[in-house]
Design a protein around this motif. Structure first.
Motif, PDB file in Angstrom:
ATOM      1  N   ALA A 150       0.829  -1.203   0.000  1.00 22.05           N
ATOM      2  CA  ALA A 150       0.000   0.000   0.000  1.00 22.05           C
ATOM      3  C   ALA A 150       0.864   1.254   0.000  1.00 22.05           C
ATOM      4  CB  ALA A 150      -0.919   0.005   1.224  1.00 22.05           C
ATOM      5  N   ASN A 151       0.631   2.108  -0.984  1.00 25.99           N
ATOM      6  CA  ASN A 151       1.214   3.455  -1.015  1.00 25.99           C
ATOM      7  C   ASN A 151       2.736   3.476  -1.004  1.00 25.99           C
ATOM      8  OD1 ASN A 151      -1.421   4.560  -0.868  1.00 25.99           O
ATOM      9  ND2 ASN A 151      -1.406   4.279   1.355  1.00 25.99           N
ATOM     10  N   ILE A 152       3.355   2.518  -1.716  1.00 30.95           N
ATOM     11  CA  ILE A 152       4.816   2.513  -1.736  1.00 30.95           C
ATOM     12  C   ILE A 152       5.371   2.480  -3.167  1.00 30.95           C
ATOM     13  CG2 ILE A 152       5.361   1.612   0.547  1.00 30.95           C
ATOM     14  CD1 ILE A 152       4.802  -0.559  -2.551  1.00 30.95           C
ATOM     15  N   VAL A 153       4.509   2.447  -4.174  1.00 31.81           N
ATOM     16  CA  VAL A 153       4.986   2.410  -5.549  1.00 31.81           C
ATOM     17  C   VAL A 153       5.575   3.768  -5.902  1.00 31.81           C
ATOM     18  CG1 VAL A 153       4.321   2.078  -7.954  1.00 31.81           C
ATOM     19  CG2 VAL A 153       3.278   0.690  -6.173  1.00 31.81           C
ATOM     20  N   PRO A 154       6.763   3.827  -6.515  1.00 35.79           N
ATOM     21  CA  PRO A 154       7.321   5.114  -6.925  1.00 35.79           C
ATOM     22  C   PRO A 154       6.326   5.886  -7.775  1.00 35.79           C
ATOM     23  CG  PRO A 154       8.917   3.362  -7.226  1.00 35.79           C
ATOM     24  CD  PRO A 154       7.630   2.697  -6.852  1.00 35.79           C
ATOM     25  N   GLU A 155       6.440   7.202  -7.763  1.00 36.98           N
ATOM     26  CA  GLU A 155       5.477   8.049  -8.458  1.00 36.98           C
ATOM     27  C   GLU A 155       5.342   7.682  -9.923  1.00 36.98           C
ATOM     28  OE1 GLU A 155       6.301  12.117  -7.852  1.00 36.98           O
ATOM     29  OE2 GLU A 155       6.056  12.043  -5.677  1.00 36.98           O
ATOM     30  N   ASP A 156       6.454   7.359 -10.571  1.00 30.00           N
ATOM     31  CA  ASP A 156       6.403   6.948 -11.974  1.00 30.00           C
ATOM     32  C   ASP A 156       6.916   5.529 -12.069  1.00 30.00           C
ATOM     33  OD1 ASP A 156       6.387   6.565 -14.655  1.00 30.00           O
ATOM     34  OD2 ASP A 156       8.017   7.964 -15.097  1.00 30.00           O
ATOM     35  N   ALA A 157       6.007   4.563 -12.001  1.00 31.80           N
ATOM     36  CA  ALA A 157       6.401   3.150 -12.073  1.00 31.80           C
ATOM     37  C   ALA A 157       6.109   2.558 -13.438  1.00 31.80           C
ATOM     38  CB  ALA A 157       5.679   2.350 -10.994  1.00 31.80           C
ATOM     39  N   SER A 158       5.990   3.431 -14.449  1.00 25.95           N
ATOM     40  CA  SER A 158       5.640   2.934 -15.780  1.00 25.95           C
ATOM     41  C   SER A 158       6.811   2.266 -16.469  1.00 25.95           C
ATOM     42  CB  SER A 158       5.117   4.090 -16.637  1.00 25.95           C
ATOM     43  OG  SER A 158       6.106   5.103 -16.754  1.00 25.95           O
ATOM     44  N   THR A 159       8.028   2.560 -16.037  1.00 28.78           N
ATOM     45  CA  THR A 159       9.203   1.942 -16.635  1.00 28.78           C
ATOM     46  C   THR A 159      10.068   1.337 -15.549  1.00 28.78           C
ATOM     47  OG1 THR A 159      10.559   3.938 -16.499  1.00 28.78           O
ATOM     48  CG2 THR A 159       9.183   3.686 -18.457  1.00 28.78           C
ATOM     49  N   ALA A 160      10.869   0.347 -15.933  1.00 26.06           N
ATOM     50  CA  ALA A 160      11.734  -0.306 -14.962  1.00 26.06           C
ATOM     51  C   ALA A 160      12.716   0.680 -14.349  1.00 26.06           C
ATOM     52  CB  ALA A 160      12.485  -1.461 -15.636  1.00 26.06           C
ATOM     53  N   ALA A 161      13.137   1.694 -15.118  1.00 25.74           N
ATOM     54  CA  ALA A 161      14.113   2.656 -14.611  1.00 25.74           C
ATOM     55  C   ALA A 161      13.552   3.497 -13.479  1.00 25.74           C
ATOM     56  CB  ALA A 161      14.581   3.560 -15.753  1.00 25.74           C
ATOM     57  N   ALA A 162      12.203   3.523 -13.336  1.00 26.38           N
ATOM     58  CA  ALA A 162      11.602   4.331 -12.278  1.00 26.38           C
ATOM     59  C   ALA A 162      11.862   3.742 -10.909  1.00 26.38           C
ATOM     60  CB  ALA A 162      10.095   4.463 -12.518  1.00 26.38           C
ATOM     61  N   VAL A 163      12.115   2.448 -10.826  1.00 28.05           N
ATOM     62  CA  VAL A 163      12.421   1.810  -9.551  1.00 28.05           C
ATOM     63  C   VAL A 163      13.928   1.853  -9.341  1.00 28.05           C
ATOM     64  CG1 VAL A 163      12.271  -0.313  -8.202  1.00 28.05           C
ATOM     65  CG2 VAL A 163      10.405   0.321  -9.740  1.00 28.05           C
ATOM     66  N   GLU A 164      14.340   2.572  -8.323  1.00 34.04           N
ATOM     67  CA  GLU A 164      15.751   2.784  -8.054  1.00 34.04           C
ATOM     68  C   GLU A 164      16.227   1.850  -6.950  1.00 34.04           C
ATOM     69  OE1 GLU A 164      16.175   6.888  -7.091  1.00 34.04           O
ATOM     70  OE2 GLU A 164      15.232   7.574  -8.958  1.00 34.04           O
ATOM     71  N   PRO A 165      17.553   1.724  -6.790  1.00 37.91           N
ATOM     72  CA  PRO A 165      18.064   0.864  -5.718  1.00 37.91           C
ATOM     73  C   PRO A 165      17.498   1.209  -4.344  1.00 37.91           C
ATOM     74  CG  PRO A 165      19.837   1.414  -7.222  1.00 37.91           C
ATOM     75  CD  PRO A 165      18.647   2.216  -7.666  1.00 37.91           C
ATOM     76  N   ARG A 166      17.292   2.483  -4.076  1.00 41.55           N
ATOM     77  CA  ARG A 166      16.778   2.868  -2.762  1.00 41.55           C
ATOM     78  C   ARG A 166      15.367   2.329  -2.545  1.00 41.55           C
ATOM     79  NH1 ARG A 166      13.644   7.748  -3.256  1.00 41.55           N
ATOM     80  NH2 ARG A 166      13.693   8.527  -5.414  1.00 41.55           N
ATOM     81  N   HIS A 167      14.567   2.271  -3.616  1.00 42.82           N
ATOM     82  CA  HIS A 167      13.229   1.697  -3.475  1.00 42.82           C
ATOM     83  C   HIS A 167      13.320   0.217  -3.103  1.00 42.82           C
ATOM     84  CE1 HIS A 167      12.185   4.953  -6.587  1.00 42.82           C
ATOM     85  NE2 HIS A 167      11.731   5.372  -5.418  1.00 42.82           N
ATOM     86  N   ALA A 168      14.205  -0.500  -3.790  1.00 48.89           N
ATOM     87  CA  ALA A 168      14.359  -1.936  -3.530  1.00 48.89           C
ATOM     88  C   ALA A 168      14.920  -2.174  -2.135  1.00 48.89           C
ATOM     89  CB  ALA A 168      15.266  -2.561  -4.588  1.00 48.89           C
ATOM     90  N   ARG A 169      15.927  -1.400  -1.740  1.00 47.73           N
ATOM     91  CA  ARG A 169      16.502  -1.569  -0.400  1.00 47.73           C
ATOM     92  C   ARG A 169      15.456  -1.304   0.671  1.00 47.73           C
ATOM     93  NH1 ARG A 169      21.027   1.235  -2.623  1.00 47.73           N
ATOM     94  NH2 ARG A 169      20.282   3.149  -1.638  1.00 47.73           N
ATOM     95  N   ARG A 170      14.679  -0.244   0.470  1.00 52.73           N
ATOM     96  CA  ARG A 170      13.664   0.101   1.458  1.00 52.73           C
ATOM     97  C   ARG A 170      12.621  -1.013   1.565  1.00 52.73           C
ATOM     98  NH1 ARG A 170      11.039   4.832  -0.688  1.00 52.73           N
ATOM     99  NH2 ARG A 170      13.051   5.837  -0.263  1.00 52.73           N
TER     100      ARG A 170
ATOM    101  N   GLY B   7       6.229  -2.920  -8.981  1.00 48.97           N
ATOM    102  CA  GLY B   7       5.989  -2.900 -10.414  1.00 48.97           C
ATOM    103  C   GLY B   7       7.257  -3.236 -11.180  1.00 48.97           C
ATOM    104  N   PRO B   8       7.241  -3.057 -12.497  1.00 46.74           N
ATOM    105  CA  PRO B   8       8.404  -3.408 -13.323  1.00 46.74           C
ATOM    106  C   PRO B   8       9.671  -2.706 -12.845  1.00 46.74           C
ATOM    107  CG  PRO B   8       6.499  -2.948 -14.691  1.00 46.74           C
ATOM    108  CD  PRO B   8       6.117  -2.552 -13.304  1.00 46.74           C
ATOM    109  N   TYR B   9      10.723  -3.468 -12.715  1.00 48.61           N
ATOM    110  CA  TYR B   9      12.020  -2.920 -12.313  1.00 48.61           C
ATOM    111  C   TYR B   9      13.105  -3.669 -13.058  1.00 48.61           C
ATOM    112  CZ  TYR B   9      12.979  -7.023  -9.351  1.00 48.61           C
ATOM    113  OH  TYR B   9      13.229  -8.300  -8.899  1.00 48.61           O
TER     114      TYR B   9
END
Length: 435
Positions: free
Chosen positions: A23-43, A72-74
């Protein structure tokens, strides 16, 4: 707002889904894999505490799926860099909930388990006996890793022959797995799915190795705190299963945490056992997650808890003879609007660039008309992430006709051979071993 002393089953589901990061943790722009950064994955992995590893690669190896389900896609190679990217790595491999990827900061919390394993405690009985009977050989293997590592079991100068059982492990593999369990070697990387072993001081960050070892009881309390946050609401069995703690250890530590006010008892509608929550419990008003879940996802890996939360009896059927399977070989439950709404048996046909739906089943409480559209959308998103060009239903099940109709309404897929069918990380041509 005062903390409730009881939760309805629906509230418990919302708490659990939110605690697991849906809930409420998807990056603002999750339309592309590049939108998910290492910090998102670590968190996210920090929130979960660990991600289970499994060798089955009929779709994609299980440890890649939890981040996709939540973020989402990463770029799947991102996870490899976090796990095996030199001494700056953020994750390490160890026995958490089975073989797991765990935030490297937690390594000191598992040293008590490593010490027990070195004494032959808490490990497979045959492995413990092997450690006693073949100690000189194990010492020679450790010396060879120190001299030549990182290396796989097959590269040992005296690897020994494979044997029946034990997934065909050779003596060398047994020795290395004992050393791994004892914390005397760790995973430096993987070749395909083959684990490459090396000394911890050449793999783990110096700051982690220099961290003082906590007392056994405090380390176990820390692991239970992680499990409590990851669960949101959990029984004693749930809490101890998350890191596979012994019953006696878990009961003592949970009692200590309750006495300290760090865990609070709560009754959950329909649950026979008392549950526990943290003092900062917040009950979401809704948890409208939609996600395909790995069979080894931490939201559902404890099967009794899954039945209590979702009313869904989920069993891994990989080792069930084909004619006895109820839902399929590699089945992903579909989480939709706070419930498990469907199950799909999936396979990546990489030669045909196609995501195959080998079976699709609706849950009794759900309707095919409501579930097929969002499930089709999620399957298309999964296919795109895996580099596959189309989704094709090739099997049966009571949801299959509606899913076929929904998929046919999508834009036409490119003809076979068109486009670029990417091969996902950890090429499936490498079969690997169980760990």
């Amino acid at each position: 707002m005062p903390r409730p002393d009881s939760l309805s089953l629906r509230e418990a589901r919302r708490v659990a889904i939110a605690a697991q990061g849906f809930a409420n943790i998807v990056p603002e722009d999750a339309s592309t894999a590049a939108a998910v950064e290492p910090r998102h994955a670590r968190r996210m992995i920090g929130r979960l505490g660990l991600v289970q590893i499994d060798s089955v690669n009929v779709l994609v190896r299980s440890h890649y799926l939890p981040l996709f389900s939540r973020l989402g896609p990463y770029e799947a190679a991102l996870l490899d860099r976090l796990a095996y990217g030199g001494k700056r790595r953020a994750l390490f491999e160890y026995w958490g909930h089975e073989a797991s990827l765990i935030p490297v900061e937690q390594q000191p919390l598992f040293r008590w388990r490593m010490a027990r394993a070195e004494r032959g405690e808490g490990i497979y009985g045959e492995l413990a006996r092997f450690a006693v009977e073949r100690r000189p050989y194990i010492d020679s293997v450790l010396a060879e890793v120190a001299a030549r590592g990182p290396m796989g079991a097959s590269e040992l100068s005296e690897a020994g022959r494979g044997a029946g059982g034990w997934w065909g492990w050779s003596d060398g593999k047994r020795a290395l797995e004992y050393l791994f369990w004892a914390g005397l070697v760790t995973t430096a990387g993987r070749r395909g799915f083959e684990r490459l072993y090396d000394l911890p001081e050449r793999v783990l960050p110096a700051a982690i190795l220099d961290t003082p070892t906590p007392e056994e009881a405090e380390a176990q309390r820390a692991l239970l705190r992680i499990a409590a946050r990851a669960h949101g609401v959990a029984t004693e069995r749930d809490l101890r299963d998350y890191h596979r703690l012994e019953v006696a250890d878990a009961r003592l530590r949970i009692a200590e945490l309750v006495e300290a006010g760090e865990l609070l008892p709560v009754a959950v509608e329909g649950w026979e056992s008392i549950a526990y929550v943290t003092p900062d419990l917040r009950v979401p008003r809704k948890a409208p997650a939609r996600a395909l879940l790995s069979p080894f996802d931490s939201l559902i890996w404890e099967r009794q808890r899954t039945e209590r939360l979702f009313g869904a009896r989920i069993r891994l059927e990989i080792y069930t003879p084909a004619h006895k399977r109820e839902h399929g070989y590699y089945v992903l439950p579909f989480l939709m609007d706070e419930r498990i709404a469907a199950r799909v048996d999936l396979k990546s046909d990489r030669k045909a660039c196609t995501l195959l739906v080998q079976a699709a089943h609706i849950e009794p409480h759900a309707s095919p008309e409501a579930v097929a559209p969002p499930l089709a959308a999620e399957l298309r998103r999964l296919a795109g992430w895996l580099g596959l060009e189309r989704v094709t239903v090739v099997g049966g099940g009571d949801l299959a006709p509606d899913l076929v109709a929904e998929l046919q309404q999508a834009d036409p897929s490119p003809a076979p051979g068109e486009g670029d069918c990417r091969i996902t990380p950890d090429d499936p041509a490498a079969a690997g071993s169980r760990t």
